[in-house]
Design a protein around this motif. Sequence first.
Motif, mmCIF file in Angstrom:
data_model
loop_
_atom_site.group_PDB
_atom_site.id
_atom_site.type_symbol
_atom_site.label_atom_id
_atom_site.label_comp_id
_atom_site.label_asym_id
_atom_site.label_seq_id
_atom_site.Cartn_x
_atom_site.Cartn_y
_atom_site.Cartn_z
ATOM 1 N N GLU A 192 -16.202 -11.643 -40.139
ATOM 2 C CA GLU A 192 -16.958 -12.856 -40.475
ATOM 3 C C GLU A 192 -17.841 -12.528 -41.672
ATOM 4 O O GLU A 192 -18.379 -11.432 -41.771
ATOM 5 C CB GLU A 192 -17.808 -13.213 -39.246
ATOM 6 C CG GLU A 192 -18.317 -14.612 -39.164
ATOM 7 C CD GLU A 192 -18.971 -14.872 -37.794
ATOM 8 O OE1 GLU A 192 -18.301 -14.734 -36.753
ATOM 9 O OE2 GLU A 192 -20.172 -15.198 -37.782
ATOM 10 N N GLN A 218 -20.948 -10.017 -32.856
ATOM 11 C CA GLN A 218 -22.382 -9.821 -32.628
ATOM 12 C C GLN A 218 -22.679 -8.379 -32.189
ATOM 13 O O GLN A 218 -21.867 -7.759 -31.496
ATOM 14 C CB GLN A 218 -22.883 -10.793 -31.545
ATOM 15 C CG GLN A 218 -22.983 -12.248 -31.988
ATOM 16 C CD GLN A 218 -21.649 -12.952 -32.124
ATOM 17 O OE1 GLN A 218 -20.624 -12.448 -31.678
ATOM 18 N NE2 GLN A 218 -21.639 -14.109 -32.743
ATOM 19 N N ARG A 255 -28.341 -19.340 -42.524
ATOM 20 C CA ARG A 255 -27.267 -18.345 -42.620
ATOM 21 C C ARG A 255 -25.950 -19.070 -42.415
ATOM 22 O O ARG A 255 -25.762 -19.748 -41.402
ATOM 23 C CB ARG A 255 -27.443 -17.270 -41.545
ATOM 24 C CG ARG A 255 -26.619 -16.005 -41.823
ATOM 25 C CD ARG A 255 -26.638 -15.056 -40.637
ATOM 26 N NE ARG A 255 -25.809 -15.570 -39.559
ATOM 27 C CZ ARG A 255 -26.035 -15.379 -38.256
ATOM 28 N NH1 ARG A 255 -27.081 -14.688 -37.855
ATOM 29 N NH2 ARG A 255 -25.229 -15.883 -37.347
ATOM 30 N N ASP A 257 -22.107 -18.789 -41.771
ATOM 31 C CA ASP A 257 -21.084 -17.865 -41.274
ATOM 32 C C ASP A 257 -19.707 -18.431 -41.592
ATOM 33 O O ASP A 257 -19.407 -19.570 -41.238
ATOM 34 C CB ASP A 257 -21.220 -17.689 -39.758
ATOM 35 C CG ASP A 257 -22.523 -17.024 -39.350
ATOM 36 O OD1 ASP A 257 -23.158 -16.390 -40.222
ATOM 37 O OD2 ASP A 257 -22.898 -17.134 -38.172
ATOM 38 N N GLU A 270 -20.128 -21.365 -38.535
ATOM 39 C CA GLU A 270 -21.442 -21.858 -38.109
ATOM 40 C C GLU A 270 -22.327 -21.992 -39.325
ATOM 41 O O GLU A 270 -22.192 -21.209 -40.274
ATOM 42 C CB GLU A 270 -22.118 -20.806 -37.237
ATOM 43 C CG GLU A 270 -21.967 -20.942 -35.769
ATOM 44 C CD GLU A 270 -22.971 -20.053 -35.066
ATOM 45 O OE1 GLU A 270 -23.971 -20.595 -34.588
ATOM 46 O OE2 GLU A 270 -22.770 -18.839 -35.028
HETATM 47 MG MG LIG Z 1 -22.048 -17.158 -34.555
#
Ligand SMILES: [Mg+2]
Length: 301
Positions: A192, A218, A255, A257, A270
Amino acid sequence: MRVAFLACPETLPAALGGAAVRRGDAFEHDLQIAALRPAIKARGGSLTEIEWRSPLPDFAGFDCVLLGTAWDYQDHAVEFLAKLEALEAAGILVCNPPALVRWNLDKAYLRDLESKGARIIPTLWSDNPGLDEIVAAFDHFGCDRLVVKRQVGAGGMGQHLFALDELPDPDWTMGHAAMIQPFLPAIKDEGELSLVFIDGAFSHAIRKTAAKGEYRIQSLYGGKEQAVTPSESDIAVATHVVRAMPGDTAPLYARIDLIRDIDGALMVMEAEAIEPYLYPEQGPQLGDRLASAIKARLEAN
Ligand SMILES: [Mg+2]
Ligand SMILES: Nc1ncnc2c1ncn2[C@@H]1O[C@H](COP(=O)(O)OP(=O)(O)O)[C@@H](O)[C@H]1O
């Protein structure tokens, strides 16, 4: 310039009233504080970490509230939004503002971005999918793996990965409004791409990849990130998304993504304007940029 940084019990340091056992990614809270505090201090201000549920009077001395690491709001969205609105009504500069947070809480905002020309991951939207809808989605997308995630969600929690030969049980239901997407193989390859924007201007970018056997990038799931220099066209894609966000002024921080389709074009995974981690390690200018932008906003207020 007295700035409050919202946190939740699982990200707040124990010495400041946080939980005895912090989240596995609470170190990101500490890194963000370490980046921001000296930059705010250098401008004559202070930064205070505070649990977002603290009663309103506890916020009396602050000029500005950052949404920080309130990483447990998903199951308390109404309460969270009400607190932000109360803080704003009390004359505190809330960044990002509650109106933008309201829009950004539900990933239905992706449809809004799409209507404004952004490319999003192909998605089927469902109030509460069960086996039948999953089977129909495999048909619809013609793929062999599906990601099912909550419309109001964060941190990859409550997310499912189904395969044609690994379907949910007949009595399974999601239990939440959900999005069904084809699994994008790029997540295992390039990963990502996240572009951080401060005050509407591109600041820095990172590439995030998943641990072996995982697909969620993550840090909670062992994901790793590295600084990257995106191409002009990749920056343009993300800039378009930031400009498509609602509001009269650019968000203080955002941010974006992104993930690449098989044809190489970037799609929005996102657009995070609530409490995104902003990767200060990969963007050493972050603290100064954010502190300057906060200062300018307070002076203009
Ligand atoms: Mg995310
Ligand atoms: N369609 C998809 N294909 C492959 N991986 C996905 C897909 N959707 C989500 N993921 C993985 O799951 C993670 C979490 O999904 P995301 O949409 O970013 O929700 P959130 O971060 O709000 O929980 C992503 O960072 C990515 O690693």
